[in-house]
Design a protein around this motif. Structure first.
Motif, short mmCIF file in Angstrom:
data_model
loop_
_atom_site.label_atom_id
_atom_site.label_comp_id
_atom_site.label_asym_id
_atom_site.label_seq_id
_atom_site.Cartn_x
_atom_site.Cartn_y
_atom_site.Cartn_z
N THR A 1 14.41 6.24 5.54
CA THR A 1 15.33 7.37 5.38
C THR A 1 14.78 8.41 4.42
O THR A 1 15.30 9.52 4.33
CB THR A 1 16.70 6.90 4.87
N LYS A 2 13.72 8.04 3.67
CA LYS A 2 13.09 8.95 2.71
C LYS A 2 11.59 8.96 2.95
O LYS A 2 11.00 7.94 3.29
CB LYS A 2 13.38 8.52 1.27
N GLY A 3 10.97 10.11 2.71
CA GLY A 3 9.53 10.20 2.87
C GLY A 3 9.13 10.40 4.32
O GLY A 3 9.96 10.53 5.22
N THR A 4 7.81 10.38 4.55
CA THR A 4 7.26 10.70 5.86
C THR A 4 6.49 9.53 6.43
O THR A 4 5.72 8.88 5.72
CB THR A 4 6.31 11.91 5.77
N SER A 5 6.69 9.26 7.72
CA SER A 5 5.99 8.18 8.39
C SER A 5 4.49 8.45 8.42
O SER A 5 4.04 9.59 8.53
CB SER A 5 6.51 8.03 9.83
N LYS A 6 3.69 7.36 8.35
CA LYS A 6 2.23 7.48 8.37
C LYS A 6 1.66 7.16 9.74
O LYS A 6 0.45 7.04 9.91
CB LYS A 6 1.61 6.55 7.32
N PRO B 1 0.85 -1.20 0.00
CA PRO B 1 0.00 0.00 0.00
C PRO B 1 0.88 1.24 0.00
O PRO B 1 1.95 1.26 0.62
CB PRO B 1 -0.78 -0.11 1.32
N THR B 2 0.44 2.29 -0.70
CA THR B 2 1.23 3.52 -0.73
C THR B 2 0.36 4.75 -0.55
O THR B 2 -0.81 4.79 -0.95
CB THR B 2 1.98 3.66 -2.08
N PHE B 3 0.97 5.74 0.07
CA PHE B 3 0.41 7.10 0.13
C PHE B 3 1.59 8.05 0.23
O PHE B 3 2.33 8.04 1.22
CB PHE B 3 -0.53 7.28 1.33
N ASN B 4 1.82 8.81 -0.82
CA ASN B 4 2.95 9.75 -0.88
C ASN B 4 4.30 9.06 -0.66
O ASN B 4 5.02 9.35 0.28
CB ASN B 4 2.76 10.89 0.12
N GLY C 1 1.97 12.04 -6.68
CA GLY C 1 2.17 11.37 -7.96
C GLY C 1 2.75 9.97 -7.88
O GLY C 1 3.25 9.46 -8.89
N THR C 2 2.65 9.33 -6.73
CA THR C 2 3.17 7.97 -6.60
C THR C 2 2.54 7.04 -7.64
O THR C 2 3.23 6.25 -8.29
CB THR C 2 2.89 7.42 -5.19
N GLY C 3 1.23 7.14 -7.82
CA GLY C 3 0.54 6.27 -8.77
C GLY C 3 1.06 6.43 -10.19
O GLY C 3 1.23 5.45 -10.92
N ALA C 4 1.32 7.66 -10.60
CA ALA C 4 1.83 7.92 -11.94
C ALA C 4 3.22 7.32 -12.13
O ALA C 4 3.55 6.82 -13.23
CB ALA C 4 1.86 9.42 -12.21
N LEU C 5 4.03 7.34 -11.10
CA LEU C 5 5.36 6.72 -11.19
C LEU C 5 5.25 5.22 -11.38
O LEU C 5 6.02 4.62 -12.15
CB LEU C 5 6.17 7.04 -9.93
N VAL C 6 4.30 4.59 -10.68
CA VAL C 6 4.10 3.15 -10.86
C VAL C 6 3.67 2.87 -12.30
O VAL C 6 4.18 1.96 -12.96
CB VAL C 6 3.04 2.62 -9.87
N THR C 7 2.72 3.64 -12.78
CA THR C 7 2.24 3.47 -14.16
C THR C 7 3.38 3.56 -15.17
O THR C 7 3.43 2.81 -16.15
CB THR C 7 1.16 4.52 -14.48
N SER C 8 4.32 4.46 -14.92
CA SER C 8 5.44 4.64 -15.84
C SER C 8 6.33 3.41 -15.92
O SER C 8 7.04 3.20 -16.92
CB SER C 8 6.29 5.85 -15.41
#
Length: 251
Positions: A212-217, A10-13, A44-51
């Protein structure tokens, strides 16, 4: 025998991590497929996956949902998709590299070779194997599992672990639409339900490394849900014994 293996993330940002994670899973031996369930990430996480689907048209899959609907509902969506497509082994994993993709093979081997139904990547089975977490968070996570074991009797040292391998029989046997929790309590509920239904669980030691990257949920509400959720699960198990899903699929 070749088994069909699906990793659900699962992803969010998660734009800082998702491309690297896709490459890491795709480069593993064993023919893993990957299902990303993105909750309408505004980054834009979804768009990166699509790419990346052009490069991996049969191995990289994407479900995009509108809005942040929660970890538990994302996994339930993924489990149902996996059962409909008849995958043999289904994995849960985070997108932020707190779980090492190379450990997927160790979880798979515990199920496929050693005969377990659910393999859990455990931070606490051989001590405390957590890197870069503040001590307060380590203690909260560790004693959450102690609390779960005390209340429910679940014989697992890392009850909130989110790195797992299920044989499809487990997910077929669970009434997925009756799984109600969304955060830490979701992870506990899935393990507790699997155990109460008589499936064989094992903990495999892993090293958990904080992102180390991104923000904790993480949020305080997640811990509150887990605290009360454990009690409600125990009460339910007393007055309404767990039974296998007789449909053999999903309800």
């Amino acid at each position: 025998m070749t088994h069909r293996k699906l990793v659900i993330i699962p992803t969010f940002n998660e734009k800082e991590n998702i491309l690297e994670m896709i490459q890491a899973v795709m480069n593993l031996s064993g023919g893993y497929e990957l299902l990303i369930i993105d909750d309408g990430s505004p980054d834009g996480t979804g768009a990166l996956v699509t790419s990346q689907q052009i490069a991996y048209p049969k191995r990289l899959h994407l479900i995009e949902r509108e809005g942040k609907l929660g970890l538990g509902t994302a996994y339930i969506t993924g489990f149902k998709w996996a059962l409909e497509k008849d995958y043999d082994y289904i994995f849960e994993m985070d997108a932020d590299f707190s779980h090492n993709p190379e450990d997927l093979n160790r979880l798979y081997n515990a199920c496929a070779d050693d005969g377990f139904d659910l393999a859990i990547g455990s931070r606490y089975i051989t001590g405390v194997n957590v890197v870069n977490w503040p001590m307060g968070r380590v203690l909260m996570s560790y004693f959450a599992s102690v609390y779960v074991k005390f209340i429910t009797g679940l014989p697992i040292k890392d009850a909130t672990a989110g790195f797992k391998c299920y044989h499809k029989s487990v997910l077929k046997g669970i009434k997925l639409d009756e799984i109600k929790f969304v955060g830490y309590a979701f992870q506990i509920e899935m393990k507790f339900t699997s155990w109460k239904l008589g499936f064989k669980l094992i903990e495999i030691p892993i090293i958990f490394t904080d992102r180390t990257k991104g923000t904790s949920k993480m949020s305080p509400g997640i811990f509150k849900e887990a605290g009360f959720g454990v009690i409600s699960m125990k009460i339910k198990s007393i007055f309404s014994p767990y039974q296998l899903n007789q449909n053999g699929l999903i309800e």
